[in-house]
Design a protein around this motif. Sequence first.
Motif, short mmCIF file in Angstrom:
data_model
loop_
_atom_site.label_atom_id
_atom_site.label_comp_id
_atom_site.label_asym_id
_atom_site.label_seq_id
_atom_site.Cartn_x
_atom_site.Cartn_y
_atom_site.Cartn_z
N SER A 1 -0.09 -6.39 -11.57
CA SER A 1 -0.45 -7.70 -11.02
C SER A 1 -0.24 -8.75 -12.10
CB SER A 1 -1.89 -7.71 -10.51
OG SER A 1 -2.77 -7.33 -11.53
N LEU A 2 0.45 -9.80 -11.74
CA LEU A 2 0.76 -10.88 -12.67
C LEU A 2 0.32 -12.19 -12.06
CD1 LEU A 2 2.17 -11.85 -15.29
CD2 LEU A 2 4.26 -12.06 -13.94
N ARG A 3 -0.55 -12.91 -12.77
CA ARG A 3 -1.05 -14.20 -12.28
C ARG A 3 0.05 -15.25 -12.32
NH1 ARG A 3 -5.20 -16.85 -10.97
NH2 ARG A 3 -7.04 -15.75 -11.62
N LYS A 4 0.21 -15.96 -11.19
CA LYS A 4 1.17 -17.06 -11.06
C LYS A 4 0.41 -18.27 -10.52
CE LYS A 4 5.29 -14.98 -11.59
NZ LYS A 4 6.62 -15.47 -11.62
N PRO A 5 -0.17 -19.10 -11.39
CA PRO A 5 -1.04 -20.19 -10.92
C PRO A 5 -0.34 -21.22 -10.04
CG PRO A 5 -1.06 -20.00 -13.33
CD PRO A 5 -0.07 -19.02 -12.83
N ASP A 6 0.97 -21.37 -10.17
CA ASP A 6 1.68 -22.38 -9.39
C ASP A 6 2.10 -21.90 -8.00
OD1 ASP A 6 3.33 -20.61 -10.75
OD2 ASP A 6 5.01 -22.01 -10.84
N GLN A 7 1.83 -20.63 -7.68
CA GLN A 7 2.21 -20.07 -6.39
C GLN A 7 1.16 -20.35 -5.32
OE1 GLN A 7 4.84 -16.17 -7.22
NE2 GLN A 7 2.91 -15.77 -6.31
N GLU A 8 1.61 -20.58 -4.08
CA GLU A 8 0.70 -20.82 -2.98
C GLU A 8 0.15 -19.53 -2.39
OE1 GLU A 8 2.40 -23.28 0.04
OE2 GLU A 8 3.20 -24.69 -1.43
N HIS A 9 0.94 -18.47 -2.41
CA HIS A 9 0.53 -17.19 -1.83
C HIS A 9 1.10 -16.05 -2.64
CE1 HIS A 9 4.58 -17.19 -0.22
NE2 HIS A 9 4.33 -18.37 0.31
N LYS B 1 -2.81 -15.98 -5.82
CA LYS B 1 -2.03 -16.52 -6.94
C LYS B 1 -1.40 -15.44 -7.81
CE LYS B 1 -3.38 -20.85 -6.25
NZ LYS B 1 -2.49 -21.92 -5.94
N PHE B 2 -1.04 -14.31 -7.20
CA PHE B 2 -0.51 -13.18 -7.96
C PHE B 2 0.80 -12.67 -7.38
CE2 PHE B 2 -4.73 -12.96 -9.66
CZ PHE B 2 -4.64 -12.25 -10.85
N ASP B 3 1.60 -12.06 -8.26
CA ASP B 3 2.70 -11.19 -7.85
C ASP B 3 2.20 -9.77 -8.01
OD1 ASP B 3 4.48 -13.21 -7.35
OD2 ASP B 3 5.74 -12.86 -9.11
N TYR B 4 2.45 -8.92 -7.02
CA TYR B 4 2.06 -7.52 -7.08
C TYR B 4 3.30 -6.65 -7.02
CZ TYR B 4 -2.43 -9.50 -5.68
OH TYR B 4 -3.57 -10.25 -5.62
N ILE B 5 3.43 -5.76 -7.98
CA ILE B 5 4.52 -4.78 -7.97
C ILE B 5 3.88 -3.42 -7.70
CG2 ILE B 5 6.43 -3.76 -9.25
CD1 ILE B 5 6.71 -6.80 -8.78
N ILE B 6 4.29 -2.76 -6.64
CA ILE B 6 3.72 -1.48 -6.25
C ILE B 6 4.75 -0.39 -6.46
CG2 ILE B 6 2.76 -0.13 -4.34
CD1 ILE B 6 2.62 -3.81 -4.11
N ILE B 7 4.38 0.61 -7.25
CA ILE B 7 5.24 1.76 -7.49
C ILE B 7 4.58 2.96 -6.84
CG2 ILE B 7 6.30 3.24 -9.23
CD1 ILE B 7 6.11 0.81 -11.15
N ALA B 8 5.29 3.58 -5.91
CA ALA B 8 4.75 4.75 -5.20
C ALA B 8 5.01 6.01 -6.02
CB ALA B 8 5.40 4.87 -3.84
N ARG B 9 4.02 6.89 -6.03
CA ARG B 9 4.16 8.18 -6.69
C ARG B 9 4.35 9.28 -5.64
NH1 ARG B 9 -0.53 7.86 -11.38
NH2 ARG B 9 0.70 6.69 -12.88
N LYS B 10 4.67 10.46 -6.11
CA LYS B 10 5.08 11.56 -5.23
C LYS B 10 4.10 11.91 -4.11
CE LYS B 10 8.40 15.00 -5.59
NZ LYS B 10 9.52 15.24 -6.40
#
Length: 122
Positions: A32-40, A78-87
């Motif tokens: 999760s990375l905070r992006k304060p300038d993002q709306e969603h 206000k976040f970007d979420y990167i989801i990595i799936a495991r086995k």
Amino acid sequence: MKKEFRVKKNKDFQEAFKNGNSFANRQFVVYSLRKPDQEHFRIGLSVSKKIGNAVTRNQIKRYVRQAFHELENELNQKFDYIIIARKPVAEMGFHEIKSSLIHVLKLSRVLSKHKAGYNEKQ
């Protein structure tokens, strides 16, 4: 999921990996990375070929997108979420995937209090 809700560019993925916070359980890793300038919020998905064939991988991605869609009012916007799936995700159904995502998002403290009536199996 609309285009403005997706992380697609490699540069954005790398920024989240480098500067974001990571939390994991047996099924998922979430950056999760905070992006304060993002709306969603935006989500990026990574499902390796080691997990299964294209049908399985696409089904997992659909399940994760749907889970985020159902949780969108409770997520920090206000976040970007990167989801990595495991086995282990390959053998899971939608409700198990959603429950696992709720668990890892609570660990990362980006999910507001979830509905009291939901039965979690973690």
